[in-house]
Design an enzyme around this catalytic site. Structure first.
Site, PDB file in Angstrom:
ATOM      1  N   SER A  90       0.836  -1.207  -0.032  1.00  0.00           N
ATOM      2  CA  SER A  90      -0.004   0.012   0.058  1.00  0.00           C
ATOM      3  C   SER A  90       0.886   1.294   0.149  1.00  0.00           C
ATOM      4  O   SER A  90       0.620   2.296  -0.705  1.00  0.00           O
ATOM      5  CB  SER A  90      -0.905  -0.018   1.314  1.00  0.00           C
ATOM      6  OG  SER A  90      -1.810  -0.924   1.088  1.00  0.00           O
ATOM      7  N   HIS A 148       1.286   4.386   4.380  1.00  0.00           N
ATOM      8  CA  HIS A 148       0.764   5.312   3.322  1.00  0.00           C
ATOM      9  C   HIS A 148       1.223   6.612   3.495  1.00  0.00           C
ATOM     10  O   HIS A 148       1.692   7.216   2.220  1.00  0.00           O
ATOM     11  CB  HIS A 148      -0.901   5.614   3.774  1.00  0.00           C
ATOM     12  CG  HIS A 148      -1.750   4.326   3.350  1.00  0.00           C
ATOM     13  ND1 HIS A 148      -3.162   4.547   3.448  1.00  0.00           N
ATOM     14  CD2 HIS A 148      -1.390   2.950   2.950  1.00  0.00           C
ATOM     15  CE1 HIS A 148      -3.508   3.196   3.110  1.00  0.00           C
ATOM     16  NE2 HIS A 148      -2.567   2.385   2.868  1.00  0.00           N
TER      17      HIS A 148
END
Length: 194
Positions: A90, A148
Site C-alpha cells: 500500500s 501510506h
C-alpha cells in the site's frame, strides 16, 4: 514480537538480508480485497507514472517506495508500541498515486463506484494525506496510515526533487557498482563482470 521487528534495524553481521523483509513486504497484502484494491489503483495510475518516469525508473522507485514505506511503518509501530505486520504494498501504491497527483494536480479523477463525482488529483492527494495523518494521530487501525504517509511523502519528494538528484546523476553510482563487482570477481567473489 518486539524482538523480531527490532532485528530488522540491527547490523548483525551473521544476517545476510537485513532489508529483505522490507523489500518482500512490497508484495504483501492483508486480504484478497486489499490486493484487488491496490492492483486497481496501480493499474489506474500505471500508464501515467511510466510516462513520467520510464519503465526502469518506475520499477526502481516502486521497490524503493515499498522499503521506505515499510521502514516508516516500523518506526511508527515501535514508537506507539503496536506491533502488527507492516505491508509495504500500500505504501508503494501510495507513492505512485502521490507522484502522479503531484505532477498532474489538475487531472480529473473519480471513484469507481461513484463515477458521477469528479475531483482534481491535487484535491484527492490532500484528502488522502489528511485522512492518513488523522488516522496516525488518532491511532486508527483501519489501514497502515504510517506506511501510506511514508509512501505519499516519498512519491511527492521524488517527482519534485529526487528525479533530479538521483536518477539524472546515477552514472557515478552505476560506475562505482560496476567497479566493485569487477574487484569482487577478481578476488574470487560471486559476482560476474560484463
Amino acid at each position: 514480537m518486539r524482538r523480531v521487528m527490532f532485528t530488522y534495524f540491527t547490523s548483525d553481521p551473521s544476517s545476510k538480508a537485513l532489508c529483505s523483509p522490507m523489500l518482500l513486504s512490497t508484495f504483501s497484502h492483508f486480504s484478497l480485497f486489499h490486493m484487488a484494491a491496490n492492483m486497481y489503483v496501480l493499474w489506474s495510475f500505471s500508464s501515467s507514472i511510466v510516462s513520467l518516469l520510464g519503465c526502469e525508473q518506475f520499477i526502481a522507485v516502486y521497490l524503493s517506495a515499498g522499503v521506505i514505506s515499510t521502514f516508516v511503518s516500523y518506526v511508527a509501530k515501535m514508537a506507539t508500541g503496536r506491533f502488527e505486520p507492516s505491508l509495504g504494498a500500500s505504501g508503494a501504491i501510495m507513492t505512485v498515486l502521490a507522484a502522479v497527483c503531484t505532477k498532474m494536480p489538475e487531472a480529473k479523477l473519480a471513484i469507481i463506484f461513484l463515477p458521477m463525482f469528479t475531483f482534481t488529483a491535487g484535491s484527492a492527494l490532500k484528502a488522502i494525506i489528511a485522512f492518513d495523518t488523522a488516522g496516525l494521530a488518532l491511532g486508527w487501525r483501519l489501514f497502515d496510515h504510517a506506511a501510506h504517509l511514508g509512501g505519499a511523502l516519498f512519491g511527492m519528494w521524488y517527482v519534485t526533487y529526487g528525479h533530479e538528484l538521483i536518477w539524472k546523476n546515477r552514472e557515478p553510482l552505476v560506475k562505482a557498482w560496476h567497479e566493485m563487482r569487477t574487484k569482487n570477481t577478481g578476488k574470487g567473489g560471486g559476482g560476474r563482470s560484463n
